[in-house]
Scaffold this motif. Sequence first.
Motif, PDB file in Angstrom:
ATOM      1  N   HIS A   1      -8.949   0.647  -9.515  1.00 36.09           N
ATOM      2  CA  HIS A   1      -7.552   1.066  -9.645  1.00 36.09           C
ATOM      3  C   HIS A   1      -6.956   1.451  -8.299  1.00 36.09           C
ATOM      4  CE1 HIS A   1      -4.116   3.599 -10.876  1.00 36.09           C
ATOM      5  NE2 HIS A   1      -4.100   2.830 -11.961  1.00 36.09           N
ATOM      6  N   TRP A   2      -7.737   2.082  -7.444  1.00 36.17           N
ATOM      7  CA  TRP A   2      -7.216   2.552  -6.169  1.00 36.17           C
ATOM      8  C   TRP A   2      -6.824   1.374  -5.270  1.00 36.17           C
ATOM      9  CZ3 TRP A   2     -10.343   4.806  -1.561  1.00 36.17           C
ATOM     10  CH2 TRP A   2      -9.466   5.382  -0.644  1.00 36.17           C
ATOM     11  N   ILE A   3      -7.710   0.349  -5.229  1.00 40.36           N
ATOM     12  CA  ILE A   3      -7.402  -0.824  -4.414  1.00 40.36           C
ATOM     13  C   ILE A   3      -6.174  -1.547  -4.962  1.00 40.36           C
ATOM     14  CG2 ILE A   3      -8.257  -3.091  -3.678  1.00 40.36           C
ATOM     15  CD1 ILE A   3     -11.038  -1.908  -3.595  1.00 40.36           C
ATOM     16  N   ALA A   4      -6.112  -1.681  -6.298  1.00 42.15           N
ATOM     17  CA  ALA A   4      -4.958  -2.340  -6.917  1.00 42.15           C
ATOM     18  C   ALA A   4      -3.669  -1.576  -6.629  1.00 42.15           C
ATOM     19  CB  ALA A   4      -5.183  -2.451  -8.419  1.00 42.15           C
ATOM     20  N   GLN A   5      -3.772  -0.248  -6.588  1.00 42.32           N
ATOM     21  CA  GLN A   5      -2.604   0.583  -6.308  1.00 42.32           C
ATOM     22  C   GLN A   5      -2.113   0.358  -4.879  1.00 42.32           C
ATOM     23  OE1 GLN A   5      -3.320   4.828  -6.747  1.00 42.32           O
ATOM     24  NE2 GLN A   5      -1.685   4.922  -8.270  1.00 42.32           N
ATOM     25  N   ARG A   6      -3.049   0.255  -3.929  1.00 39.94           N
ATOM     26  CA  ARG A   6      -2.679   0.018  -2.529  1.00 39.94           C
ATOM     27  C   ARG A   6      -2.112  -1.387  -2.337  1.00 39.94           C
ATOM     28  NH1 ARG A   6      -7.891   1.495   0.784  1.00 39.94           N
ATOM     29  NH2 ARG A   6      -8.941   1.135  -1.223  1.00 39.94           N
ATOM     30  N   ALA A   7      -2.679  -2.361  -3.086  1.00 41.26           N
ATOM     31  CA  ALA A   7      -2.158  -3.730  -3.000  1.00 41.26           C
ATOM     32  C   ALA A   7      -0.720  -3.798  -3.509  1.00 41.26           C
ATOM     33  CB  ALA A   7      -3.049  -4.666  -3.804  1.00 41.26           C
ATOM     34  N   LEU A   8      -0.429  -3.063  -4.577  1.00 47.99           N
ATOM     35  CA  LEU A   8       0.927  -3.015  -5.118  1.00 47.99           C
ATOM     36  C   LEU A   8       1.885  -2.377  -4.112  1.00 47.99           C
ATOM     37  CD1 LEU A   8       2.815  -3.441  -7.580  1.00 47.99           C
ATOM     38  CD2 LEU A   8       2.136  -1.149  -8.352  1.00 47.99           C
ATOM     39  N   LYS A   9       1.432  -1.302  -3.495  1.00 52.94           N
ATOM     40  CA  LYS A   9       2.264  -0.595  -2.525  1.00 52.94           C
ATOM     41  C   LYS A   9       2.548  -1.460  -1.297  1.00 52.94           C
ATOM     42  CE  LYS A   9       2.538   3.847  -0.155  1.00 52.94           C
ATOM     43  NZ  LYS A   9       1.856   5.144   0.112  1.00 52.94           N
ATOM     44  N   ALA A  10       1.562  -2.314  -0.917  1.00 57.05           N
ATOM     45  CA  ALA A  10       1.725  -3.179   0.259  1.00 57.05           C
ATOM     46  C   ALA A  10       2.505  -4.440  -0.052  1.00 57.05           C
ATOM     47  CB  ALA A  10       0.353  -3.547   0.815  1.00 57.05           C
ATOM     48  N   GLY A  11       2.878  -4.646  -1.309  1.00 61.91           N
ATOM     49  CA  GLY A  11       3.653  -5.814  -1.686  1.00 61.91           C
ATOM     50  C   GLY A  11       2.824  -7.067  -1.887  1.00 61.91           C
ATOM     51  N   LEU A  12       1.499  -6.907  -2.031  1.00 60.36           N
ATOM     52  CA  LEU A  12       0.637  -8.070  -2.250  1.00 60.36           C
ATOM     53  C   LEU A  12       0.718  -8.571  -3.684  1.00 60.36           C
ATOM     54  CD1 LEU A  12      -2.539  -6.895  -0.282  1.00 60.36           C
ATOM     55  CD2 LEU A  12      -0.678  -8.375   0.521  1.00 60.36           C
ATOM     56  N   THR A  13       1.231  -7.741  -4.584  1.00 60.99           N
ATOM     57  CA  THR A  13       1.380  -8.124  -5.983  1.00 60.99           C
ATOM     58  C   THR A  13       2.589  -7.400  -6.555  1.00 60.99           C
ATOM     59  OG1 THR A  13       0.268  -8.187  -8.151  1.00 60.99           O
ATOM     60  CG2 THR A  13      -0.184  -6.290  -6.737  1.00 60.99           C
ATOM     61  N   THR A  14       3.082  -7.890  -7.686  1.00 62.08           N
ATOM     62  CA  THR A  14       4.272  -7.283  -8.291  1.00 62.08           C
ATOM     63  C   THR A  14       3.936  -6.358  -9.449  1.00 62.08           C
ATOM     64  OG1 THR A  14       4.527  -9.221  -9.726  1.00 62.08           O
ATOM     65  CG2 THR A  14       5.716  -9.215  -7.610  1.00 62.08           C
ATOM     66  N   LYS A  15       2.675  -6.331  -9.873  1.00 64.49           N
ATOM     67  CA  LYS A  15       2.296  -5.423 -10.948  1.00 64.49           C
ATOM     68  C   LYS A  15       0.852  -4.958 -10.731  1.00 64.49           C
ATOM     69  CE  LYS A  15       1.110  -9.258 -14.052  1.00 64.49           C
ATOM     70  NZ  LYS A  15       1.306  -9.833 -15.402  1.00 64.49           N
ATOM     71  N   LEU A  16       0.569  -3.800 -11.316  1.00 67.27           N
ATOM     72  CA  LEU A  16      -0.736  -3.173 -11.156  1.00 67.27           C
ATOM     73  C   LEU A  16      -1.751  -3.860 -12.075  1.00 67.27           C
ATOM     74  CD1 LEU A  16      -2.101  -0.800  -9.632  1.00 67.27           C
ATOM     75  CD2 LEU A  16      -1.695   0.589 -11.677  1.00 67.27           C
ATOM     76  N   GLU A  17      -2.711  -4.565 -11.501  1.00 64.48           N
ATOM     77  CA  GLU A  17      -3.718  -5.282 -12.280  1.00 64.48           C
ATOM     78  C   GLU A  17      -5.117  -5.008 -11.728  1.00 64.48           C
ATOM     79  OE1 GLU A  17      -1.545  -9.232 -14.034  1.00 64.48           O
ATOM     80  OE2 GLU A  17      -2.322  -9.346 -11.980  1.00 64.48           O
ATOM     81  N   PRO A  18      -5.681  -3.845 -12.031  1.00 61.26           N
ATOM     82  CA  PRO A  18      -7.038  -3.549 -11.561  1.00 61.26           C
ATOM     83  C   PRO A  18      -8.060  -4.429 -12.281  1.00 61.26           C
ATOM     84  CG  PRO A  18      -6.299  -1.849 -13.064  1.00 61.26           C
ATOM     85  CD  PRO A  18      -5.113  -2.737 -12.823  1.00 61.26           C
ATOM     86  N   ASN A  19      -9.166  -4.673 -11.619  1.00 57.88           N
ATOM     87  CA  ASN A  19     -10.256  -5.446 -12.211  1.00 57.88           C
ATOM     88  C   ASN A  19     -11.079  -4.522 -13.097  1.00 57.88           C
ATOM     89  OD1 ASN A  19     -12.165  -7.417 -12.762  1.00 57.88           O
ATOM     90  ND2 ASN A  19     -13.319  -7.011 -10.900  1.00 57.88           N
TER      91      ASN A  19
END
Length: 462
Positions: free
Chosen positions: A141-159
């Motif tokens: 979740h933490w990595i997915a949250q940082r990816a969302l904040k950096a604009g790498l994705t448009t929605k939070l999708e943790p593995n």
Amino acid sequence: MGRFLVMDVVFYGSSLNYDQGSGNYQELKKITRWDGRQYTLVSKYALRYSMLNDSGVFGENEIAPGNVFIKDTGEKSKGDVFNPKPNILFSGEILKYPEFDLFGYLVTKSEPTQSRTAPVRISHAVSMTPFYYDSHFNGNHWIAQRALKAGLTTKLEPNLFTVEEHYSYYIYTVVVDVDNVGRFSVFTTKIDDVKTVIDNLKAKGKNAERIKEYRTSFEISSKEKKKGNKESTLTNPLTLDSNEGELEISGVKLKELKILPIFDPTSNKKEVKLYEIQYDLDENIRKERVLKLIEAVLELKRNIKGRPENLKPRLLVLGIYKDKPYDTFKDRIQLIGEFTEEEYVEIEERDGKTIKRIRRILTGENGTEEYVEEIVESNSEGSSEKTVRVRRKRSVSRKRTAVFEINGANGNIKQVGSKENLTCYIEKLLFGESKKCEGNDKDDTIPEILIFKDPSVEVRLK
């Protein structure tokens, strides 16, 4: 029968060996035992890997590098199957690596196919308490949250994934055929392989003279064969002994080396079908490898999914057997379960009869629920009805230390208090070392069974 060393080991660990699983579900390896329950296990292959790689006992130069292997491209091989190269058998390089000595090998690319029966046998480690499908849900979740904040994705999708977990005591057995450690036999149909052995030998004294004579015989045989004389083969054996001069191959000291021609029993002309090369390593090397294996068991660790697990023995029962069948205590070591017992009693009097119903609930390792009903004739008159309900509860306090009970622990047994003392006794009993182990000055008895335990557990002999 020779000398055998048997170690029954109990350790404590968590989630040590995962199976293939499916999807996002990571499943532990499990096995069903006679009681119908499932127990987690650590495979013997995982234990062997950890002994060689994670224990820190065997150095990098003692583990065979990738360039000594070759890919098996046979029709029956599926996937990437790698075996040792045939040439390392005859150059003596295979003698440098304890893993091949202790755990055996298979060489499919030679003529004939070569194999070594492992002098060290390891059983699977099986948990001593059942598995009740404990698991936990995970996600990055933490990595997915940082990816969302950096604009790498448009929605939070943790593995997301689920991992099975099991904390338990585990038990396994190691059996060492001591007399076969450091003793190899390899076979070949090619005279050139025999020449490779001779060319890689380094010797002094009488051994050097014998090698020189053998090389001369080899050259004569080769010349005769080139002339078309099919009957001309190298038929004389060669025996070299370190007592008659230094002897080594590929930097490994040898106690003895033999090259023995094996004749075709159906041929009247004594045609040589095979050559057997027997390597017998120096006694100090053989002793060192046995002691290193024991140290690897005593210092066993396992790295699994980014976490270290300490698999050092909490209890170790070690037997030394000379010229008699060896025994194991693995099935006679029991973990005494902690439990709480509740009892409910219901008494009913009706029509001159007393009916007593008892319900007992025992929770713990071997949890049970028992119902008992007793009907007792009574002399009471009349048809009065009376019901009395009584509830009794008895709780047994939980123990703070695990208790192991060893059944059938008879005979000459000695409990040792330290790993150093344990190793001292092994050297004394197996290799005849003239050592005085701790607390042994006034003790003339030689134990056959040694018991080592960690202070965190309690052991009872029964």
